[in-house]
Design an enzyme around this catalytic site. Structure first.
Site, short mmCIF file in Angstrom:
data_model
loop_
_atom_site.label_atom_id
_atom_site.label_comp_id
_atom_site.label_asym_id
_atom_site.label_seq_id
_atom_site.Cartn_x
_atom_site.Cartn_y
_atom_site.Cartn_z
N HIS A 35 8.65 -2.40 -8.05
CA HIS A 35 7.95 -1.99 -9.13
C HIS A 35 8.16 -3.23 -10.39
O HIS A 35 8.48 -3.08 -11.46
CB HIS A 35 8.28 -0.80 -9.96
CG HIS A 35 7.62 0.44 -9.29
ND1 HIS A 35 6.53 1.00 -9.41
CD2 HIS A 35 7.83 0.94 -7.95
CE1 HIS A 35 5.99 1.86 -8.79
NE2 HIS A 35 6.79 2.01 -7.66
N ASP A 37 6.78 -6.14 -10.07
CA ASP A 37 5.43 -7.28 -10.29
C ASP A 37 4.43 -7.00 -11.54
O ASP A 37 4.48 -7.97 -12.20
CB ASP A 37 4.37 -7.10 -9.05
CG ASP A 37 3.87 -5.76 -8.62
OD1 ASP A 37 4.28 -4.72 -9.30
OD2 ASP A 37 3.05 -5.62 -7.83
N GLY A 123 -1.35 4.88 4.57
CA GLY A 123 -0.53 5.58 3.59
C GLY A 123 0.93 5.24 3.93
O GLY A 123 1.79 6.04 3.77
N ALA A 124 1.31 4.24 4.91
CA ALA A 124 2.64 3.86 5.13
C ALA A 124 3.19 3.06 4.00
O ALA A 124 4.44 2.67 4.07
CB ALA A 124 2.79 3.19 6.51
N SER A 128 -2.81 -1.53 3.12
CA SER A 128 -3.96 -1.49 3.84
C SER A 128 -5.15 -1.92 2.76
O SER A 128 -6.12 -2.46 3.11
CB SER A 128 -4.39 -0.29 4.60
OG SER A 128 -4.12 0.81 3.77
N SER A 129 -5.10 -1.36 1.58
CA SER A 129 -6.13 -1.64 0.55
C SER A 129 -6.12 -3.16 0.41
O SER A 129 -7.08 -3.61 -0.05
CB SER A 129 -5.91 -0.92 -0.60
OG SER A 129 -4.49 -0.86 -1.26
N GLU A 161 -8.89 -4.02 -8.03
CA GLU A 161 -8.22 -2.78 -7.76
C GLU A 161 -7.89 -2.20 -9.06
O GLU A 161 -7.90 -1.21 -9.48
CB GLU A 161 -6.91 -3.16 -7.00
CG GLU A 161 -6.15 -1.91 -6.69
CD GLU A 161 -5.61 -1.83 -5.40
OE1 GLU A 161 -5.87 -2.65 -4.32
OE2 GLU A 161 -4.70 -1.05 -4.88
N ASP A 173 0.68 -7.03 -3.54
CA ASP A 173 0.09 -6.78 -2.40
C ASP A 173 -1.07 -8.01 -2.04
O ASP A 173 -0.97 -8.38 -0.82
CB ASP A 173 -0.73 -5.43 -2.30
CG ASP A 173 0.21 -4.26 -2.60
OD1 ASP A 173 1.44 -4.76 -2.77
OD2 ASP A 173 -0.19 -3.22 -3.26
C1 GLA Z 1 2.39 -0.88 -4.79
C2 GLA Z 1 1.46 -1.74 -5.95
C3 GLA Z 1 2.27 -3.10 -6.04
C4 GLA Z 1 3.71 -2.87 -6.41
C5 GLA Z 1 4.48 -2.00 -5.58
C6 GLA Z 1 5.76 -1.40 -5.84
O1 GLA Z 1 2.46 -1.38 -3.57
O2 GLA Z 1 0.29 -1.92 -5.10
O3 GLA Z 1 1.55 -3.78 -6.66
O4 GLA Z 1 3.90 -2.51 -7.68
O5 GLA Z 1 3.76 -0.81 -5.30
O6 GLA Z 1 6.51 -2.70 -6.15
#
Ligand code: GLA
Length: 389
Positions: A35, A37, A123-124, A128-129, A161, A173
């Protein structure tokens, strides 16, 4: 090759003709920097060999047809793309990317047929998105000869997104899926949006990344993520009242945190503490990677998980159980939850392969505790999103 053939077959069976363009985009592991980013901090991840493979063909009209394994065909029109609900909502990622490309003025003046297959556990917390977003972004980039750079593709996909799907995620991601490289981690400075590769050949010395999926996810995972995002914004406001030059939470240090402690209150204090601690762990881990110091890397992973559990409160009973159970094995360096949290998977850095005996022990203990089957995946760093020849 196998994945490409699977996408090709799904395409031909659905649309009755052959695709002429293919892409692959990987999932990612969030190695450390939880968290951080969307708080303008630093994060280290890696693209993995599992991901999303797509088969594509431009159409002569403006129809968009998208099929994914085990889903029904979704139809849209280039003009008039709108967000879908319920069982069709998986298609919001490719639709959102198309819409953002068009709205950004890139010349997408055609419809397309698209078939999607994946070997990523959904969901892991392996994103995947983002893999779906990047998979289509590289196809559109190629099909329209746009020559967009990786960072532009990652930014467009993040916008899809944020603005179309409505998830306030950061760039982790999409950045990792775009910039991944075999044998490397990807370090992102999210304030500058700069992306650096850090060599870390896990199979050298017999070290592997393991993903252990709890197969449990909080039903409110998206709103809990958005709630944490809002809490970080609120904490930032408190700091800005006292320190007006601060523009994001990652610029706060421990001293400022203590000065604002009473104004923050307990919850926001702990959220900010997590972000500050994670940024610190990212820089410590970067140094440990350079030194190939797996003991330190592992210790930082455990600390990160502990902070998730106590400060950010984005862990779950199942994730905590797995991190605790794996700790006692000598072959394991470290483990932590990976991704947004509130369910999903842990990432484990382990010496050699986790023996099958150990795998079985963990599966059995987990089953005994929660009456759910675990999924275990051994993976490695791989190349980022690309057109397949
Ligand atoms: C998800 C979000 C990312 C990041 C992480 C936590 O994967 O898509 O942007 O915030 O949670 O680090």
């Amino acid at each position: 090759m196998e994945k490409k053939n699977a996408a090709k077959t799904l395409f031909s069976e659905t649309f009755g003709e052959h695709p002429n363009l293919f892409s692959f985009a990987p999932g990612r592991i969030e190695f450390i920097g939880n968290h951080t980013d969307y708080n303008g901090g630093n994060v280290i991840g890696t693209a993995i060999k599992e991901g999303v493979t797509m088969a594509f063909k431009r159409r002569d009209d403006y129809e968009i047809n998208i099929i994914s394994e085990n889903k029904s065909l979704v139809k849209s029109k280039l003009e008039g793309i709108h967000k879908l609900e319920n069982e069709d909502s998986w298609a919001n990622y490719p639709l959102g990317v198309t819409e953002i490309f068009v709205n950004s003025g890139y010349k997408i003046d055609y419809g397309f047929d698209l078939a999607i297959v994946t070997d990523l556990p959904i969901g892991a917390g392996l994103s995947s998105s983002a893999a779906v977003e990047l998979g289509l972004a590289v196809l559109l980039n190629d099909a329209s000869s746009l020559n967009l750079e990786k960072h532009e593709l990652a930014q467009l996909c993040r916008r899809a997104e944020n603005e179309f799907v409505g998830v306030p995620c950061g760039i982790l991601d999409q950045g990792v899926s775009a910039f991944g490289k075999s044998g490397n981690l990807v370090k992102i400075d999210c304030m500058k949006e700069s992306f650096d590769l850090m060599p870390f050949t896990t199979n050298f010395g017999g070290i592997n990344f393991w993903i252990i999926n709890t197969n449990m996810k909080h039903s409110l995972v998206d709103s809990l993520y958005a709630e944490r995002f809002e809490e970080c914004k609120l904490a930032l406001k408190v700091f800005q009242n006292k320190f007006p030059r601060i523009i994001n939470l990652s610029q706060v240090d421990y001293e400022m945190l203590e000065i604002c402690k009473s104004r923050l209150g307990d919850t926001l204090y702990r959220r900010a503490l997590h972000v500050i601690g994670e940024n610190e762990r990212v820089s410590k881990l970067s140094k440990a990677i350079n030194d190939y110091d797996c003991e330190t890397i592992g210790a930082l992973m455990y600390q990160s998980h502990k902070s998730s559990r106590l400060n950010f409160e984005n862990s779950t009973e199942e994730l905590d159980f797995l991190v605790n159970s794996i700790k006692k094995y000598a072959s394991v360096y470290g483990a932590r939850l990976t991704g947004g949290g509130f369910g999903g998977a842990i990432v484990v850095l382990a010496k050699s392969t986790l023996s099958s005996e150990l795998e079985n022990e963990i599966c059995l203990a987990y089953k005994r505790e929660f009456n759910i089957e675990l999924s275990i995946l051994c993976t490695r760093s791989e190349d980022g999103a690309r057109i397949l020849n």
